[in-house]
Design an enzyme around this catalytic site. Structure first.
Site, short mmCIF file in Angstrom:
data_model
loop_
_atom_site.label_atom_id
_atom_site.label_comp_id
_atom_site.label_asym_id
_atom_site.label_seq_id
_atom_site.Cartn_x
_atom_site.Cartn_y
_atom_site.Cartn_z
N LYS A 64 43.40 45.27 58.78
CA LYS A 64 43.32 44.28 57.69
C LYS A 64 41.88 44.09 57.22
CE LYS A 64 44.11 41.20 54.78
NZ LYS A 64 44.63 41.58 53.47
N ARG B 257 39.38 29.96 43.94
CA ARG B 257 38.55 30.14 45.12
C ARG B 257 37.52 31.27 44.90
NH1 ARG B 257 43.11 29.85 49.83
NH2 ARG B 257 44.37 30.92 48.26
N GLY C 217 35.63 37.88 43.66
CA GLY C 217 35.82 36.51 44.11
C GLY C 217 37.13 36.43 44.87
N VAL D 175 50.53 33.56 50.84
CA VAL D 175 51.14 34.49 51.79
C VAL D 175 52.43 33.93 52.37
CG1 VAL D 175 50.80 35.49 54.09
CG2 VAL D 175 49.03 35.71 52.37
N THR E 47 44.93 36.42 58.25
CA THR E 47 43.88 37.39 58.60
C THR E 47 43.01 36.79 59.70
OG1 THR E 47 43.92 38.17 56.33
CG2 THR E 47 41.96 38.72 57.63
N LYS F 103 53.78 19.30 48.42
CA LYS F 103 54.18 20.70 48.23
C LYS F 103 55.63 20.87 48.64
CE LYS F 103 50.76 24.33 48.73
NZ LYS F 103 50.07 25.27 49.62
N CYS G 89 39.75 35.98 49.66
CA CYS G 89 39.70 36.92 50.79
C CYS G 89 38.48 37.83 50.88
CB CYS G 89 40.99 37.70 50.84
SG CYS G 89 42.34 36.60 51.35
N GLY H 39 31.73 44.55 37.18
CA GLY H 39 31.81 43.23 36.55
C GLY H 39 30.85 42.26 37.21
N1 NAI Z 1 45.85 34.77 49.36
C1 NAI Z 1 46.04 36.03 49.54
O1 NAI Z 1 46.18 36.78 48.58
C2 NAI Z 1 46.11 36.64 50.90
C3 NAI Z 1 45.79 35.91 52.04
N2 NAI Z 1 45.81 36.49 53.27
C4 NAI Z 1 45.53 35.70 54.47
O2 NAI Z 1 46.66 34.87 54.72
C5 NAI Z 1 46.26 33.59 55.20
C6 NAI Z 1 46.81 32.51 54.29
O3 NAI Z 1 46.21 32.62 53.03
P1 NAI Z 1 46.77 31.82 51.76
O4 NAI Z 1 48.23 31.98 51.69
O5 NAI Z 1 45.93 32.21 50.62
O6 NAI Z 1 46.45 30.31 52.22
P2 NAI Z 1 46.71 28.96 51.43
O7 NAI Z 1 45.50 28.12 51.64
O8 NAI Z 1 47.18 29.23 50.05
O9 NAI Z 1 47.94 28.32 52.22
C7 NAI Z 1 47.89 27.85 53.54
C8 NAI Z 1 48.97 26.79 53.70
O10 NAI Z 1 49.09 26.45 55.08
C9 NAI Z 1 49.37 25.06 55.17
N3 NAI Z 1 49.13 24.59 56.55
C10 NAI Z 1 47.96 24.26 57.17
N4 NAI Z 1 48.20 23.89 58.45
C11 NAI Z 1 49.53 24.00 58.66
C12 NAI Z 1 50.39 23.77 59.76
N5 NAI Z 1 49.93 23.33 60.95
N6 NAI Z 1 51.71 23.99 59.61
C13 NAI Z 1 52.22 24.40 58.44
N7 NAI Z 1 51.45 24.63 57.34
C14 NAI Z 1 50.13 24.44 57.45
C15 NAI Z 1 48.49 24.45 54.09
O11 NAI Z 1 48.93 23.14 53.74
C16 NAI Z 1 48.67 25.48 52.97
O12 NAI Z 1 49.76 25.14 52.13
C17 NAI Z 1 44.75 33.66 55.31
O13 NAI Z 1 44.40 34.07 56.60
C18 NAI Z 1 44.37 34.75 54.32
O14 NAI Z 1 43.16 35.38 54.66
C19 NAI Z 1 46.19 37.80 53.45
C20 NAI Z 1 46.54 38.56 52.37
C21 NAI Z 1 46.55 38.04 51.02
O1 UGA Z 2 43.51 39.71 51.84
C1 UGA Z 2 43.71 39.32 50.72
O2 UGA Z 2 43.73 38.14 50.37
C2 UGA Z 2 43.94 40.26 49.59
O3 UGA Z 2 42.66 40.44 48.92
C3 UGA Z 2 42.70 41.23 47.76
O4 UGA Z 2 43.58 40.68 46.78
P1 UGA Z 2 43.11 39.52 45.76
O5 UGA Z 2 41.97 38.75 46.35
O6 UGA Z 2 44.34 38.78 45.40
O7 UGA Z 2 42.61 40.22 44.43
P2 UGA Z 2 42.01 41.64 44.00
O8 UGA Z 2 42.81 42.16 42.89
O9 UGA Z 2 41.75 42.52 45.14
O10 UGA Z 2 40.62 41.18 43.38
C4 UGA Z 2 39.64 40.53 44.17
C5 UGA Z 2 38.35 40.37 43.37
O11 UGA Z 2 37.76 41.64 43.13
C6 UGA Z 2 37.47 41.80 41.75
N1 UGA Z 2 37.61 43.23 41.40
C7 UGA Z 2 38.74 43.91 41.73
C8 UGA Z 2 38.87 45.24 41.42
C9 UGA Z 2 37.82 45.90 40.75
O12 UGA Z 2 37.86 47.12 40.45
N2 UGA Z 2 36.71 45.20 40.43
C10 UGA Z 2 36.57 43.87 40.75
O13 UGA Z 2 35.51 43.26 40.44
C11 UGA Z 2 38.47 40.92 41.02
O14 UGA Z 2 37.98 40.56 39.76
C12 UGA Z 2 38.57 39.75 41.98
O15 UGA Z 2 37.54 38.81 41.73
C13 UGA Z 2 43.25 42.63 48.13
O16 UGA Z 2 43.36 43.42 46.95
C14 UGA Z 2 44.61 42.52 48.82
O17 UGA Z 2 45.06 43.79 49.23
C15 UGA Z 2 44.47 41.61 50.04
O18 UGA Z 2 45.71 41.44 50.68
#
Ligand code: NAI
Ligand code: UGA
Length: 439
Positions: A202, A325, A255, A11, A119, A35, A258, A251
């Site tokens: 969210k 994850r 996973g 993000v 989130t 990183k 999120c 499926g």
């Molecule tokens: N991964 C996704 O697709 C999505 C994630 N989110 C939400 O966004 C948030 C972040 O998720 P990700 O990007 O997947 O996390 P991530 O685990 O990939 O990245 C988090 C980063 O924050 C860094 N960090 C930790 N403490 C810190 C600090 N004090 N200062 C600066 N950096 C620091 C870590 O080293 C790491 O690089 C979560 O709340 C998640 O639920 C929302 C939408 C999509």
């Molecule tokens: O909050 C988040 O992190 C994000 O979580 C999901 O995104 P993401 O986890 O990247 O991936 P998805 O494409 O949603 O798939 C999630 C899981 O659901 C499974 N999935 C998805 C779609 C489907 O029809 N069936 C199914 O089993 C995928 O295989 C995967 O394991 C949401 O789609 C995003 O909108 C959201 O921002």
């Protein structure tokens, strides 16, 4: 506008790079020195299609650092995009978010808007605001706004540049105006709401999608028992615009970083507030069982897995990412290994991360042919394009016992006509079911 982003994960980094690509000056902060060094060289530390290219193009607007003070002290806007992982009790761990809040309180030297992208449970923005106001050392006005993120991994850059919506949660006008300016050049509907509503949008969105997947997985399981075909069923359902074709793919469960944590976190939060989310609880339970469908199916063909050669196609939680994850591979492969199976894994981008979790006893293969050669069983855990396009006949030629258990329904049943491959997928009849069953 001078922007800081805390956290450079999926993000934070994607947000920082996309904002820089629109002309903002962005300083990305992370605590992980390795990183940061990588990003300073112009390399992306995460696998995300399109990100390295956009990062290179936008480098003149980007700074990467571990020095949060230099980033936060004179920023107009500070985005928080650090992780909010699951705690043992299912609730969201807000430690990292509060760490950043503390750092901002100690360093901000001018009026700024702190924007929570991570989130977080409903009410967290209020808590962060009070926390910052109590701890801040300089007499400056610090606003707090919620701006949840909806990107999906694998399409994160596209999802950010062409967002379905930009939700802005505020308690006063000024931070909303600032965020509208930040996103001025983003072509997406902008929705200004109460801060608590933004936080709820969210969770409610993610949990609804998770629920949809668990629902269709239950229907798939019933299809399998009563002789209907889930692919035909979902094709028929999806034409109803109120249902839609998306997120109806059955499926081995959802996973990722999120859906699993956000369903548990909202469930925990509801209980804590004397409410019960029975639908979400059911979605979680269905998903837990679904993960083990293929191992259960494998027991139809083999009494035990001792000395069996098992090919695993795909170890990431979905295609298009190197993220493991909550991937089904993490729970299924150990079961097979504990029962004495030899494992050969193929995954086009997730293998390196998988090796870090399982450095020993697993053979890593550079192509699908290599993974399935001599195998007694093949498990498809991720629907990579390479798997979907794989020449079906080769399973029969290369495997010792061509039994393919497909957790992602990558093929048409008709593809297996005139083969001696046992093809067992989710929610459909098994092709050639009896050929290799151990008596
Ligand atoms: N991964 C996704 O697709 C999505 C994630 N989110 C939400 O966004 C948030 C972040 O998720 P990700 O990007 O997947 O996390 P991530 O685990 O990939 O990245 C988090 C980063 O924050 C860094 N960090 C930790 N403490 C810190 C600090 N004090 N200062 C600066 N950096 C620091 C870590 O080293 C790491 O690089 C979560 O709340 C998640 O639920 C929302 C939408 C999509
Ligand atoms: O909050 C988040 O992190 C994000 O979580 C999901 O995104 P993401 O986890 O990247 O991936 P998805 O494409 O949603 O798939 C999630 C899981 O659901 C499974 N999935 C998805 C779609 C489907 O029809 N069936 C199914 O089993 C995928 O295989 C995967 O394991 C949401 O789609 C995003 O909108 C959201 O921002």
């Amino acid at each position: 506008m001078k922007i800081a982003v805390a956290g450079t994960g999926y993000v934070g980094l994607v947000t920082g790079v996309c904002l820089a690509s629109k002309g903002h000056k962005v300083t990305c902060v992370d605590v992980d020195e390795n990183k940061v060094k990588k990003m300073q060289r112009g390399e992306s530390p995460i696998y995300e299609p399109g990100l390295p290219e956009l990062m290179k193009e936008s480098m003149e607007n980007l700074i990467f650092t571990t020095d949060y003070k230099s980033a936060y002290q004179d920023a107009d806007v500070i985005f928080i995009g650090v992780g909010t992982p699951e705690k043992y009790d299912g609730s969201a761990n807000l430690t990292y978010v509060f760490q950043v809040a503390k750092q901002i309180a100690q360093t901000a030297e001018k009026h700024c808007v702190v924007v929570l992208k991570s989130t977080v449970p409903i009410g967290t923005n209020d808590k962060i605001e009070s926390y910052i106001h109590n701890k801040q050392v300089n007499d400056v006005k610090i606003y707090v706004a919620s701006n949840p993120e909806f990107l999906s991994q694998g399409t994160a850059v596209h999802d950010t540049l062409h967002a379905s919506r930009i939700v802005i949660g505020v308690t006063e006008e000024y931070p909303a105006d600032v965020l509208k300016q930040v996103y001025e050049n983003f072509d997406a509907p902008k929705l200004v709401v109460e801060r608590r509503s933004a936080e709820m949008i969210k969770y409610a969105s993610n949990d609804f999608l998770a629920l949809k997947i668990s629902y269709i997985n239950e229907i798939a399981n019933l299809c399998e028992t009563v002789g209907a075909d889930i692919e035909e069923v979902t094709a028929g359902m999806g034409f109803d615009e109120r249902i839609g074709h998306r997120f109806l793919k059955s499926g081995i469960g959802y996973g990722g970083s999120c859906f699993p944590k956000d369903t548990k976190a909202l469930n925990w939060f509801a209980n804590f507030n004397d409410n019960e989310l029975r639908t979400i609880k059911a979605a979680i339970e269905v998903n837990e069982n679904q993960k083990f469908k293929l191992v259960k199916k494998a027991k139809k063909y083999y009494n035990d897995f001792l000395f069996l050669n098992v090919a695993i196609l795909g170890c990431t939680f979905k295609p298009g990412t190197d993220d493991l994850r909550e991937a089904p591979s993490l729970v299924n492969i150990p079961i097979l290994m504990e029962d004495g199976a030899y494992i050969r894994v193929w995954d086009p981008v997730g293998q390196e991360n998988f090796k870090k979790c399982f450095p020993e006893k697993i053979q890593y293969c550079s192509c699908i042919e290599d993974a399935i050669a001599g195998a007694d069983l093949c498990l498809i855990l991720t629907e990579w394009g390479e798997v979907k396009e794989f020449d079906i006949k080769k399973y029969e030629e290369l495997m010792k016992h061509p039994i393919v258990l497909d957790g992602r329904n990558c093929y048409n049943l008709s593809d297996f006509a005139n083969t001696r491959i046992t093809y067992d997928s989710i929610g459909r009849r098994t092709v050639n079911p009896d050929l290799y069953i151990e008596k």
